[in-house]
Design an enzyme around this catalytic site. Sequence first.
Site, PDB file in Angstrom:
ATOM      1  N   GLU A  10       0.826  -1.218   0.000  1.00 57.41           N
ATOM      2  CA  GLU A  10       0.000   0.000   0.000  1.00 57.41           C
ATOM      3  C   GLU A  10       0.858   1.265   0.000  1.00 57.41           C
ATOM      4  O   GLU A  10       0.396   2.351   0.336  1.00 57.41           O
ATOM      5  CB  GLU A  10      -0.953  -0.046   1.195  1.00 57.41           C
ATOM      6  N   HIS A  44      -4.402   1.448   7.398  1.00 60.23           N
ATOM      7  CA  HIS A  44      -3.013   1.761   7.051  1.00 60.23           C
ATOM      8  C   HIS A  44      -2.329   2.279   8.314  1.00 60.23           C
ATOM      9  O   HIS A  44      -2.985   2.901   9.163  1.00 60.23           O
ATOM     10  CB  HIS A  44      -2.927   2.882   5.989  1.00 60.23           C
ATOM     11  N   CYS A  71      -2.931  11.148   3.826  1.00 60.18           N
ATOM     12  CA  CYS A  71      -3.270  10.254   2.703  1.00 60.18           C
ATOM     13  C   CYS A  71      -3.129  10.981   1.379  1.00 60.18           C
ATOM     14  O   CYS A  71      -2.859  10.376   0.350  1.00 60.18           O
ATOM     15  CB  CYS A  71      -4.711   9.784   2.802  1.00 60.18           C
TER      16      CYS A  71
HETATM   17  N1  LIG Z   1      -5.021   6.443   2.494  1.00 59.58           N
HETATM   18  C1  LIG Z   1      -6.430   6.612   2.445  1.00 59.58           C
HETATM   19  C2  LIG Z   1      -7.044   5.666   1.477  1.00 59.58           C
HETATM   20  C3  LIG Z   1      -8.524   5.697   1.465  1.00 59.58           C
HETATM   21  C4  LIG Z   1      -9.111   4.763   0.467  1.00 59.58           C
HETATM   22  N2  LIG Z   1     -10.551   4.916   0.397  1.00 59.58           N
HETATM   23  C5  LIG Z   1     -11.253   4.422  -0.625  1.00 59.58           C
HETATM   24  O1  LIG Z   1     -10.742   3.860  -1.546  1.00 59.58           O
HETATM   25  C6  LIG Z   1     -12.772   4.607  -0.540  1.00 59.58           C
HETATM   26  C7  LIG Z   1     -13.412   4.686  -1.893  1.00 59.58           C
HETATM   27  C8  LIG Z   1     -14.902   4.570  -1.821  1.00 59.58           C
HETATM   28  O2  LIG Z   1     -15.437   3.870  -0.932  1.00 59.58           O
HETATM   29  O3  LIG Z   1     -15.575   5.179  -2.679  1.00 59.58           O
HETATM   30  C9  LIG Z   1      -8.749   3.323   0.791  1.00 59.58           C
HETATM   31  O4  LIG Z   1      -9.462   2.694   1.587  1.00 59.58           O
HETATM   32  O5  LIG Z   1      -7.725   2.827   0.273  1.00 59.58           O
END
Ligand SMILES: NCCC[C@H](NC(=O)CCC(=O)O)C(=O)O
Length: 448
Positions: free
Chosen positions: A174, A250, A371
């Site tokens: 990630e 994360h 983020c």
């Molecule tokens: N570092 C923050 C990352 C947030 C990201 N959220 C998302 O992808 C949510 C997208 C949505 O639900 O439409 C994730 O979880 O990887």
Amino acid sequence: MKSYEVNFDGLVGPTHNYGGLSFGNVASQSNSQQHSNPKEAALQGLQKMKALMDMGFVQGVLAPQERPDVAALRNLGFSGTDAQVIQQAAKDAMPLLVASCSASSMWVANAATVSPSADTFDGRVHFTAANLNCKYHRSIEHPTTSRVLGAMFADAKHFAHHAALPAVAQFGDEGAANHTRFCREYGDAGVEFFVFGRSAFDPRYPAPQKYPARQTLEASQAVARLHGLKDDGVVYAQQNPAVIDAGVFHNDVIAVGNGEVLFYHEDAFLNTEQILAELQGKLGKLGGNLQSVCVPRAQVSVEDAVRSYLFNSQLLSRADGSMLLIVPEECRANERVWQYLQGLTAAGGLIREVKVFDLKQSMQNGGGPACLRLRVALNETELAAVNPGVIMTAPLYETLTQWVDKHYRDSLRESDLADPQLLLECRTALDELTQILKLGSVYPFQIN
Ligand SMILES: NCCC[C@H](NC(=O)CCC(=O)O)C(=O)O
């Protein structure tokens, strides 16, 4: 030579929406199906970039991706014209269309892991694009991410790019969200701190029970090898599985580091004492002195940390050596967190000031200030080799604000994603953006 930590912020794409796509990410799941406002989202992000630039930090921009990802839908068997692909997906497999429309590339802390030249075997800055293979909607980001990073950091004399790791859960990666670097000056050799959620090959490591651990130990080790980091310059730590099960998907939701400071929650890691000793020992050998700031659960619970995103803050070094913490509004809204922060800045430690930003559009999908940025430590020569089109300036801020105003919708909900017009709007906007940022052709619609 002078060195900098440059924050490259992800520009929010025109399809920003609440798809409820991230199991284990509390905000993403609880805001599923809400109306989003892509225009406001992009402007909130731009305002943060502008504010940091105005404070004297070098700030960059990382371009969003082409969405809906029609090519990804074709790979899943949808066919016909682009409009037919979208409409067929909307009719037969709406969740797949939603996933292919996510603007999740805005969270560029997950775009790649970056090792500065002072740490690597060949004296170049190394980038490994993250495979993000825990979630389908994120796993489709890395090919374009690699092209965009390649266009930003093109000079092979200074920059080395590695493709994403094998696309299997055993190498779940990630990116920088699970990576922190400690150093004295940004240009000095440092200690790179890799935090993983589980081991894919060694059953002795515990794992969360409820939510997925997205980062594996083996992925982190592979990145360290690719970047040619010395054992003396690397520390691995396991995230506490209990906090992953509490919504810490994360490490940057529970800890942040900068310079010689580690700001973390009491429950963030397993074997905390041992980890801190290793970090202190390795940083000490480089002439540094780790200063850890532990936030006790008695003052801020893990739940409050997840809700407020206290640790998803940007910890920035100011010219006088003190530090500034950039936090989201949600920290001010949480009484315990806000009280903690008042105490922290009054305590006379290195963290002296807190600045609050409204990033609600991104926060509602689980993305805070940290983020939204990818940190790249660069010396003067390397900074001069970066594509100047992506470095924030007052005129670029004006241009991007106008670009957002011209191309972005101010409301988007799931049914809008089926509108083929949205794809055209997105392509028109991105075509113009690649000219503004001088990226050349990086999107599938530009190169196919
Ligand atoms: N570092 C923050 C990352 C947030 C990201 N959220 C998302 O992808 C949510 C997208 C949505 O639900 O439409 C994730 O979880 O990887």
